[in-house]
Scaffold this motif. Structure first.
Motif, mmCIF file in Angstrom:
data_model
loop_
_atom_site.group_PDB
_atom_site.id
_atom_site.type_symbol
_atom_site.label_atom_id
_atom_site.label_comp_id
_atom_site.label_asym_id
_atom_site.label_seq_id
_atom_site.Cartn_x
_atom_site.Cartn_y
_atom_site.Cartn_z
ATOM 1 N N ASN A 146 -17.576 -28.676 5.677
ATOM 2 C CA ASN A 146 -18.363 -29.568 6.518
ATOM 3 C C ASN A 146 -17.898 -29.422 7.956
ATOM 4 O O ASN A 146 -16.723 -29.656 8.260
ATOM 5 C CB ASN A 146 -18.214 -31.014 6.055
ATOM 6 N N SER A 147 -18.811 -29.044 8.851
ATOM 7 C CA SER A 147 -18.447 -28.931 10.264
ATOM 8 C C SER A 147 -18.446 -30.289 10.952
ATOM 9 O O SER A 147 -17.840 -30.464 12.007
ATOM 10 C CB SER A 147 -19.423 -27.995 10.988
ATOM 11 N N GLY A 148 -19.135 -31.269 10.361
ATOM 12 C CA GLY A 148 -19.126 -32.633 10.876
ATOM 13 C C GLY A 148 -18.187 -33.512 10.072
ATOM 14 O O GLY A 148 -17.303 -33.022 9.356
ATOM 15 N N ASP A 149 -18.364 -34.814 10.176
ATOM 16 C CA ASP A 149 -17.517 -35.768 9.458
ATOM 17 C C ASP A 149 -18.049 -35.992 8.046
ATOM 18 O O ASP A 149 -19.241 -35.884 7.787
ATOM 19 C CB ASP A 149 -17.459 -37.096 10.198
ATOM 20 N N THR A 150 -17.129 -36.340 7.150
ATOM 21 C CA THR A 150 -17.493 -36.725 5.784
ATOM 22 C C THR A 150 -17.303 -38.226 5.634
ATOM 23 O O THR A 150 -16.197 -38.739 5.848
ATOM 24 C CB THR A 150 -16.637 -35.976 4.757
ATOM 25 N N THR A 151 -18.382 -38.939 5.276
ATOM 26 C CA THR A 151 -18.349 -40.402 5.248
ATOM 27 C C THR A 151 -19.009 -40.921 3.977
ATOM 28 O O THR A 151 -20.098 -40.477 3.617
ATOM 29 C CB THR A 151 -19.070 -40.992 6.476
ATOM 30 N N ALA A 152 -18.355 -41.885 3.322
ATOM 31 C CA ALA A 152 -18.922 -42.537 2.140
ATOM 32 C C ALA A 152 -18.621 -44.032 2.204
ATOM 33 O O ALA A 152 -17.483 -44.423 2.485
ATOM 34 C CB ALA A 152 -18.348 -41.940 0.864
ATOM 35 N N ALA A 153 -19.631 -44.858 1.949
ATOM 36 C CA ALA A 153 -19.469 -46.309 1.898
ATOM 37 C C ALA A 153 -20.171 -46.829 0.651
ATOM 38 O O ALA A 153 -21.369 -46.597 0.462
ATOM 39 C CB ALA A 153 -20.039 -46.966 3.142
ATOM 40 N N THR A 154 -19.425 -47.525 -0.206
ATOM 41 C CA THR A 154 -19.957 -48.038 -1.466
ATOM 42 C C THR A 154 -19.597 -49.513 -1.583
ATOM 43 O O THR A 154 -18.417 -49.864 -1.512
ATOM 44 C CB THR A 154 -19.389 -47.259 -2.657
ATOM 45 N N GLY A 175 -14.069 -31.576 7.344
ATOM 46 C CA GLY A 175 -14.492 -31.838 8.704
ATOM 47 C C GLY A 175 -13.423 -32.573 9.495
ATOM 48 O O GLY A 175 -12.333 -32.874 8.990
ATOM 49 N N PRO A 176 -13.729 -32.896 10.771
ATOM 50 C CA PRO A 176 -12.723 -33.552 11.632
ATOM 51 C C PRO A 176 -12.235 -34.894 11.091
ATOM 52 O O PRO A 176 -11.057 -35.228 11.203
ATOM 53 C CB PRO A 176 -13.466 -33.722 12.962
ATOM 54 N N THR A 177 -13.145 -35.668 10.510
ATOM 55 C CA THR A 177 -12.791 -37.005 10.022
ATOM 56 C C THR A 177 -13.365 -37.216 8.631
ATOM 57 O O THR A 177 -14.538 -36.916 8.380
ATOM 58 C CB THR A 177 -13.338 -38.097 10.962
ATOM 59 N N ALA A 196 -8.713 -33.439 9.682
ATOM 60 C CA ALA A 196 -7.813 -33.843 10.768
ATOM 61 C C ALA A 196 -7.379 -35.302 10.590
ATOM 62 O O ALA A 196 -6.190 -35.618 10.609
ATOM 63 C CB ALA A 196 -8.495 -33.634 12.114
ATOM 64 N N ASP A 197 -8.356 -36.195 10.400
ATOM 65 C CA ASP A 197 -8.073 -37.621 10.255
ATOM 66 C C ASP A 197 -8.746 -38.147 8.996
ATOM 67 O O ASP A 197 -9.869 -37.743 8.667
ATOM 68 C CB ASP A 197 -8.590 -38.404 11.468
ATOM 69 N N ALA A 198 -8.066 -39.076 8.343
ATOM 70 C CA ALA A 198 -8.603 -39.678 7.123
ATOM 71 C C ALA A 198 -8.439 -41.187 7.189
ATOM 72 O O ALA A 198 -7.378 -41.694 7.566
ATOM 73 C CB ALA A 198 -7.899 -39.128 5.889
ATOM 74 N N ALA A 199 -9.522 -41.915 6.831
ATOM 75 C CA ALA A 199 -9.495 -43.377 6.724
ATOM 76 C C ALA A 199 -10.071 -43.739 5.367
ATOM 77 O O ALA A 199 -11.270 -43.543 5.111
ATOM 78 C CB ALA A 199 -10.298 -44.023 7.846
ATOM 79 N N PHE A 200 -9.231 -44.296 4.492
ATOM 80 C CA PHE A 200 -9.589 -44.528 3.100
ATOM 81 C C PHE A 200 -9.228 -45.957 2.736
ATOM 82 O O PHE A 200 -8.097 -46.410 2.959
ATOM 83 C CB PHE A 200 -8.824 -43.546 2.216
ATOM 84 N N VAL A 229 -3.696 -33.155 5.860
ATOM 85 C CA VAL A 229 -4.221 -34.149 6.801
ATOM 86 C C VAL A 229 -3.421 -33.934 8.076
ATOM 87 O O VAL A 229 -2.291 -34.419 8.208
ATOM 88 C CB VAL A 229 -4.073 -35.582 6.268
ATOM 89 N N SER A 230 -3.993 -33.189 9.010
ATOM 90 C CA SER A 230 -3.201 -32.651 10.114
ATOM 91 C C SER A 230 -2.868 -33.664 11.194
ATOM 92 O O SER A 230 -1.857 -33.519 11.887
ATOM 93 C CB SER A 230 -3.927 -31.457 10.744
ATOM 94 N N ASN A 231 -3.688 -34.725 11.348
ATOM 95 C CA ASN A 231 -3.448 -35.665 12.434
ATOM 96 C C ASN A 231 -2.981 -37.019 11.891
ATOM 97 O O ASN A 231 -1.801 -37.248 11.702
ATOM 98 C CB ASN A 231 -4.709 -35.812 13.294
ATOM 99 N N GLN A 232 -3.923 -37.927 11.614
ATOM 100 C CA GLN A 232 -3.571 -39.260 11.146
ATOM 101 C C GLN A 232 -4.330 -39.603 9.867
ATOM 102 O O GLN A 232 -5.513 -39.284 9.736
ATOM 103 C CB GLN A 232 -3.864 -40.312 12.216
ATOM 104 N N GLY A 233 -3.630 -40.302 8.969
ATOM 105 C CA GLY A 233 -4.250 -40.748 7.732
ATOM 106 C C GLY A 233 -3.906 -42.193 7.436
ATOM 107 O O GLY A 233 -2.743 -42.599 7.556
ATOM 108 N N SER A 234 -4.923 -42.981 7.066
ATOM 109 C CA SER A 234 -4.729 -44.377 6.674
ATOM 110 C C SER A 234 -5.331 -44.560 5.288
ATOM 111 O O SER A 234 -6.516 -44.265 5.071
ATOM 112 C CB SER A 234 -5.408 -45.313 7.680
#
Length: 393
Positions: free
Chosen positions: A34-42, A83-85, A134-138, A179-184
């Protein structure tokens, strides 16, 4: 059901909701590159109610009852690049309510929430063993009953009653190659939750009664990383939670909390090489916070934590990295009261706490290589009470 409007005088809302069947939300994302962000909301909610006004006053009578299972699940599979995020948010709630007032009026009413569902469950997983981001928010969250109140330059006078008999579980798992930058990464499980916030010139009088009798209340998360930059991985399990904050005006809070559920929080993070890792787990039977950046606080608190006990564990394992901080806390009953000394603060508190169960907290750190700094802390408390008058920070 949702209601909102603008009023110049008194508005009234009467809400009655009953949910008997199962409520389920689920999704799966399969990503190669994915060249863009990967996002999922459930999100899954048995009953949901929102009532608000801008100017004027509002009186609310709300009753919410759920008896069917509530479940939310998310699965993200990544082959090579997310992707980036990468963002994933999963939430399951038996009953959800929100009432907010802005602009000088008064919010009054009674709010009754009953979750009798066998289970309220949130499950979330990221499978990306050979992939990077690069960044992950989970986040994964499960709540039996959740009520939010809010006032800006207004007043609140409300009675909130919450009863949860559901097993409430929030379980999360993350596997990433890099996860190269920041992960939460966070997992939160709560039987009953009340949050009331007063801002500006606000005043509140809140009476809250909470009972949690579900067999288990749990937040658990397992994160496995090949390499990582800066990560924060946490789990929280709370039987009953009431947090009331206020500014400028008076604050009066009466809390009655009874937790009879086994409360569990577990956090595990592994990273072969890492920059900075913060790993924490917090389990609490009953939690009450009443804080006023204003002239006075009146707090009457009663808490009973039953014999099932509270347990937390936090674990970190790695090979070579820089800094790792690991902490775990388990508390039967916790209460905090605050008033502002710079506002001429006066505090009047009556506190009764009884803990009948075990409180156990543990941490574990395992390294096969070297690190710059390592710290660990484990804290277990039966009853904790903190009351103070000081200048706000």
């Amino acid at each position: 059901m949702a209601w909102s409007g603008t009023a110049t005088s008194q508005s009234t809302v009467s809400n009655a909701q009953v949910q008997g069947g199962a409520v389920t939300a689920s999704q799966q994302l399969d990503v190669v590159t994915n060249s863009g962000d990967t996002t999922a909301a459930t999100t899954a909610s048995g009953n949901s109610f929102v009532g608000s006004v801008v100017t004027g006053s509002l009186d609310v009578t709300s009753s919410q009852t759920g008896s069917g299972n509530v479940a939310a699940s998310t699965v993200i599979n990544v082959a090579s690049d997310a992707g980036p995020t990468t963002q994933s948010a999963t939430a399951a709630t038996g009953n959800s309510g929100s009432a907010v007032i802005i602009g000088g009026g008064a919010l009054s009413g009674s709010f009754l929430q009953t979750s009798a569902s066998p289970t309220v469950d949130a499950e979330s997983q990221i499978n990306a063993t050979n992939a990077e981001t690069a960044d992950a928010a989970f986040s994964v969250q499960a709540t039996g009953n959740g009520q939010v109140l809010g006032a800006t330059d207004s007043a609140i006078g409300a009675a909130v009653s919450q009863s949860n008999a559901s097993t409430v579980t929030a379980n999360g798992g993350v596997v990433f190659g890099d996860v190269s930058n920041q992960g939460s990464f966070a997992a939160v499980g709560a039987g009953n939750s009340l949050t009331s916030v007063g801002q500006g010139a606000s005043a509140q009088a809140i009476d809250v009664a909470q009972t949690n009798t579900g067999q288990v209340t749990q937040g658990a998360i397992f994160v496995n990383l090949g390499s990582s930059g800066i990560t924060d991985t946490s789990s929280t399990g709370t039987g009953n939670s009431a947090t009331v904050t206020n500014t400028e005006g008076g604050l009066a809070v009466t809390t009655s909390q009874d937790n009879e559920s086994f409360v569990h929080a577990q956090t595990v993070e592994t990273s072969f090489d890492w920059g900075g890792a913060t790993v924490s787990a917090e389990a609490t039977g009953n939690s009450a916070v009443a804080a006023n950046v204003g002239p006075n606080l009146a707090l009457n608190n009663t808490q009973l934590n039953g014999a099932e006990g509270v347990e937390s564990s936090a674990t970190f394992q790695g090979d070579t990295g820089f800094d790792a901080t690991v902490s775990s806390s388990a508390t039967g009953n916790s209460v905090t009261g605050f008033a502002c000394s710079a506002c001429g603060g006066v505090m009047n508190v009556t506190n009764n706490q009884t803990n009948l169960g075990d409180a156990a907290a543990s941490t574990q750190i395992g390294l096969t290589g070297s690190a710059r700094s390592i710290s660990g802390a484990a804290t277990a408390v039966g009853n904790s009470a903190t009351f103070f008058v000081s200048a706000p920070h």
